[in-house]
Design a protein around this motif. Sequence first.
Motif, PDB file in Angstrom:
ATOM      1  N   ASP A 132       0.870  -1.095  -0.051  1.00  0.00           N
ATOM      2  CA  ASP A 132       0.020  -0.107  -0.028  1.00  0.00           C
ATOM      3  C   ASP A 132       0.886   1.230  -0.114  1.00  0.00           C
ATOM      4  OD1 ASP A 132      -2.229  -1.524  -0.119  1.00  0.00           O
ATOM      5  OD2 ASP A 132      -2.666  -0.963   1.832  1.00  0.00           O
ATOM      6  N   ALA A 162      -4.963  11.590   1.698  1.00  0.00           N
ATOM      7  CA  ALA A 162      -4.825  10.009   2.018  1.00  0.00           C
ATOM      8  C   ALA A 162      -6.099   9.442   1.728  1.00  0.00           C
ATOM      9  CB  ALA A 162      -4.480   9.949   3.340  1.00  0.00           C
ATOM     10  N   THR A 163      -7.379  10.066   2.049  1.00  0.00           N
ATOM     11  CA  THR A 163      -8.652   9.393   2.120  1.00  0.00           C
ATOM     12  C   THR A 163      -8.942   9.116   0.573  1.00  0.00           C
ATOM     13  OG1 THR A 163      -9.166  10.568   4.126  1.00  0.00           O
ATOM     14  CG2 THR A 163     -11.119   9.582   2.815  1.00  0.00           C
ATOM     15  N   ALA A 186       0.373   3.989  -2.813  1.00  0.00           N
ATOM     16  CA  ALA A 186      -0.190   5.242  -2.429  1.00  0.00           C
ATOM     17  C   ALA A 186       0.658   6.551  -3.171  1.00  0.00           C
ATOM     18  CB  ALA A 186       0.015   5.346  -1.049  1.00  0.00           C
ATOM     19  N   GLN A 219      -6.768   6.414  -0.998  1.00  0.00           N
ATOM     20  CA  GLN A 219      -7.232   5.323  -0.221  1.00  0.00           C
ATOM     21  C   GLN A 219      -8.505   4.804  -1.184  1.00  0.00           C
ATOM     22  OE1 GLN A 219      -7.460   5.323   3.937  1.00  0.00           O
ATOM     23  NE2 GLN A 219      -6.498   3.589   4.284  1.00  0.00           N
ATOM     24  N   ARG A 220      -9.577   5.603  -1.416  1.00  0.00           N
ATOM     25  CA  ARG A 220     -10.950   5.369  -1.770  1.00  0.00           C
ATOM     26  C   ARG A 220     -10.358   5.045  -3.476  1.00  0.00           C
ATOM     27  NH1 ARG A 220     -13.633  10.462  -1.370  1.00  0.00           N
ATOM     28  NH2 ARG A 220     -13.993  10.100   0.875  1.00  0.00           N
TER      29      ARG A 220
END
Lengths: 200, 200
Positions: A126, A142-143, A130, A146-147
């Motif tokens: 990850d 970050a959200t 990322a 991640q999504r």
Amino acid sequence: MNKIITISREYGAGGHSIGKGVAEALGIPFYDRDIVRETAKASGFDPELIEDEGEDISKTDSILKSICSASSTYYRDTQEAIHDVQKAIILRFAQAGPCVILGRCADEILREVGIESINVFIHADDVHRAVRVSELIGSTNATEIQRMMAKKDSSRHTYYSRYTGKKWGDSKNYHLTLDSGALGYDLCVKLITEVAQAAE
Amino acid sequence: MNKIITISREYGAGGHSIGKGVAEALGIPFYDRDIVRETAKASGFDPELIEDEGEDISKTDSILKSICSASSTYYRDTQEAIHDVQKAIILRFAQAGPCVILGRCADEILREVGIESINVFIHADDVHRAVRVSELIGSTNATEIQRMMAKKDSSRHTYYSRYTGKKWGDSKNYHLTLDSGALGYDLCVKLITEVAQAAE
């Protein structure tokens, strides 16, 4: 085995860069999503239709039916028709000679018709993904990253399972799987290139 | 990453030969099941105890408890105690320097204590495996070969899942997975050796 190489990959694992690198190293064409779309367009298909096969595209159903040469066939839904269009394009690429094909269940499409290929899966942890996704979408949220990773992986997983009946990322389905995060893109390119050269 | 290489493998996929080949190419020790057992024996453990961790070995439970240095610890069963013995031996090997370790969940054992390793999974199609298993067990009885493959795979799968909580053969758990049937043992040795050399 011949020199047709299919690459499946997690989102952000560098499959596109690695596939391109392999094609350059071997001096053969590289076909990604954009090229499949452009070819479909040149063949008379609306490029919008294959923009994202995971989307709800029921609104375009009637257009597709009117242009699809296999319109007399019963399609479970539009997604299936789009898969058939992509399948025809991928087969045309493969029949033209050695190449690298990214995604689109190319491994299974070729297996079904008895064309041998070297099938590769690229994944990464990850953290490495990322960082790459952040570059791709131009965001450090970050959200959001991640999504995006979850959405893209889920979509590829579903697509692969649906058309192959197999598990996406299961080592059994590939000749070679590589962790591009730990190994680095350059080494991945080198290893895949060697496998292709050994198959000569 | 350093030069400790762990190899997990399907039965009959040539993991033993490939692992040995990699160790020879790199000039480092190769530790398989026999060596783990011999080391346990030299350390005072009854080799019978780790002959087959899938077997019912409850009869040896009292002997093991009496010799295991961690006897004060509560063990869910004897299999768990044996796993701990093997774990201690594998850690000793890894701490001594670069090596190739076959099976025994070595990948997870090293990960738990923060020792980096290159983790490889070797698999092959049923036809290639059947030919190899036929040689290994000295039989051409198809039913026997099939039963042996299913039994060994199931045992390794269960063992790996139990001690790692992960899926045996899932590409995500390995840096590199290889189809030895399609690629051939020699190419597998070459690719793994290169990954190890790149990690220098």
